[in-house]
Design a protein around this motif. Structure first.
Motif, PDB file in Angstrom:
ATOM      1  N   ARG A   1      66.255 -17.914 110.569  1.00  0.00           N
ATOM      2  CA  ARG A   1      66.034 -16.583 109.978  1.00  0.00           C
ATOM      3  C   ARG A   1      66.576 -15.497 110.919  1.00  0.00           C
TER       4      ARG A   1
ATOM      5  N   ARG B   1      69.373 -12.529 110.633  1.00  0.00           N
ATOM      6  CA  ARG B   1      68.708 -11.213 110.693  1.00  0.00           C
ATOM      7  C   ARG B   1      67.956 -10.899 109.395  1.00  0.00           C
ATOM      8  N   TRP B   2      67.290 -11.911 108.920  1.00  0.00           N
ATOM      9  CA  TRP B   2      66.473 -11.725 107.727  1.00  0.00           C
ATOM     10  C   TRP B   2      65.027 -11.504 108.150  1.00  0.00           C
ATOM     11  N   SER B   3      64.331 -10.749 107.363  1.00  0.00           N
ATOM     12  CA  SER B   3      62.892 -10.604 107.590  1.00  0.00           C
ATOM     13  C   SER B   3      62.166 -11.740 106.871  1.00  0.00           C
TER      14      SER B   3
ATOM     15  N   ASP C   1      62.349 -11.106 103.285  1.00  0.00           N
ATOM     16  CA  ASP C   1      63.626 -11.487 102.664  1.00  0.00           C
ATOM     17  C   ASP C   1      63.629 -12.973 102.313  1.00  0.00           C
TER      18      ASP C   1
ATOM     19  N   MET D   1      69.064  -5.991 107.597  1.00  0.00           N
ATOM     20  CA  MET D   1      67.706  -6.374 107.216  1.00  0.00           C
ATOM     21  C   MET D   1      66.773  -6.240 108.415  1.00  0.00           C
ATOM     22  N   LYS D   2      65.617  -5.718 108.163  1.00  0.00           N
ATOM     23  CA  LYS D   2      64.701  -5.484 109.272  1.00  0.00           C
ATOM     24  C   LYS D   2      63.997  -6.775 109.670  1.00  0.00           C
ATOM     25  N   ASP D   3      63.689  -6.865 110.970  1.00  0.00           N
ATOM     26  CA  ASP D   3      62.938  -8.017 111.429  1.00  0.00           C
ATOM     27  C   ASP D   3      61.475  -7.793 111.114  1.00  0.00           C
ATOM     28  N   ASP D   4      60.844  -8.841 110.632  1.00  0.00           N
ATOM     29  CA  ASP D   4      59.475  -8.656 110.186  1.00  0.00           C
ATOM     30  C   ASP D   4      58.582  -9.742 110.759  1.00  0.00           C
ATOM     31  N   ASN D   5      58.091  -9.488 111.959  1.00  0.00           N
ATOM     32  CA  ASN D   5      57.108 -10.394 112.523  1.00  0.00           C
ATOM     33  C   ASN D   5      55.762  -9.706 112.548  1.00  0.00           C
TER      34      ASN D   5
END
Lengths: 76, 137
Positions: free
Chosen positions: A9, A13-15, A18, B1-5
């Motif tokens: 991921r 660079r996917w969240s 996404d 796309m934003k990183d989402d942790n």
């Protein structure tokens, strides 16, 4: 069972959101798979495999936890 | 796309609008029926009708709730299953304990009438949901 979902991921660079959208699951489910708290079903594993264009065994590694033996092989 | 942790958020399986509205309708009907029956505002066959009245919105709620469950993903379904796994034995323990308290004459069955005990069951389910979600955080 370990997996490379977070690495794959990050490469794209996917969240998590996404990935969740692509897989048709919730972000919580993606998070739980990534953190290895939840082992996905075969169906979801195939979807992940197709999404990242890698074979399932290249993403998921069960060598740490598996105790299964090939048929005919005794416990020794 | 934003990183989402970002931090884990509690269930995305939270009640949708039709489920919430039907649950609220059922609660209003139940409380209304209870109030009218307690205050003996109506008599005869109307009392039976008031007893049955909450069943209708509850049936609608059940339909929406099950439909919502069917739309959940595999982990969310597992969480709800585990929640039932907690709630059902807790309910058994709860009723068993009430029965023993009744036999021991510590608590009279008048103190835990059917008007009240059912309300603990959704609480057990909610406890089960929290415990199960914590496992997959």
């Amino acid at each position: 069972m370990t997996n490379l979902l977070r690495v794959l991921r990050a490469e794209r660079r996917w969240s998590q959101a996404d990935v969740a959208e692509h897989l048709g699951v919730s972000r919580q489910t993606v998070n739980a798979v990534e953190t290895e708290r939840y082992e996905p079903s075969l169906s979801l594993a195939f979807k992940i495999s197709r999404l990242f264009e890698r074979p399932i065994e290249a993403i998921f590694d069960d060598s740490v936890t598996t105790h299964a033996r090939p048929p005919g092989q005794s416990a020794g | 796309m934003k990183d989402d942790n970002a931090a884990y958020s509690y269930p995305s399986s939270r009640c949708d609008l039709p489920t919430t509205i039907s649950a609220a309708t059922w609660a209003i009907c139940y409380l209304g029926s209870l109030w009218l029956l307690k205050h003996e505002m109506v008599g005869g066959w109307m009392r039976v009708a008031l007893v049955i009245l909450p069943v209708i919105p509850f049936a609608v709620f059940l339909r929406h709730f099950v439909s919502q469950l069917r739309n959940l993903d595999e982990l969310q379904r597992r969480v709800h299953l585990e929640a039932l796994g907690y709630a059902f034995p807790l309910s058994i323990l709860f009723f068993m304990t009430l029965g023993l308290l009744d036999v021991a004459q510590i608590l009279s069955s008048k103190d835990f009438s059917y008007q009240l005990v059912w309300s603990y069951l959704p609480v057990f389910y909610a406890i089960g949901l929290v415990l199960s979600w914590r496992r997959y955080r």
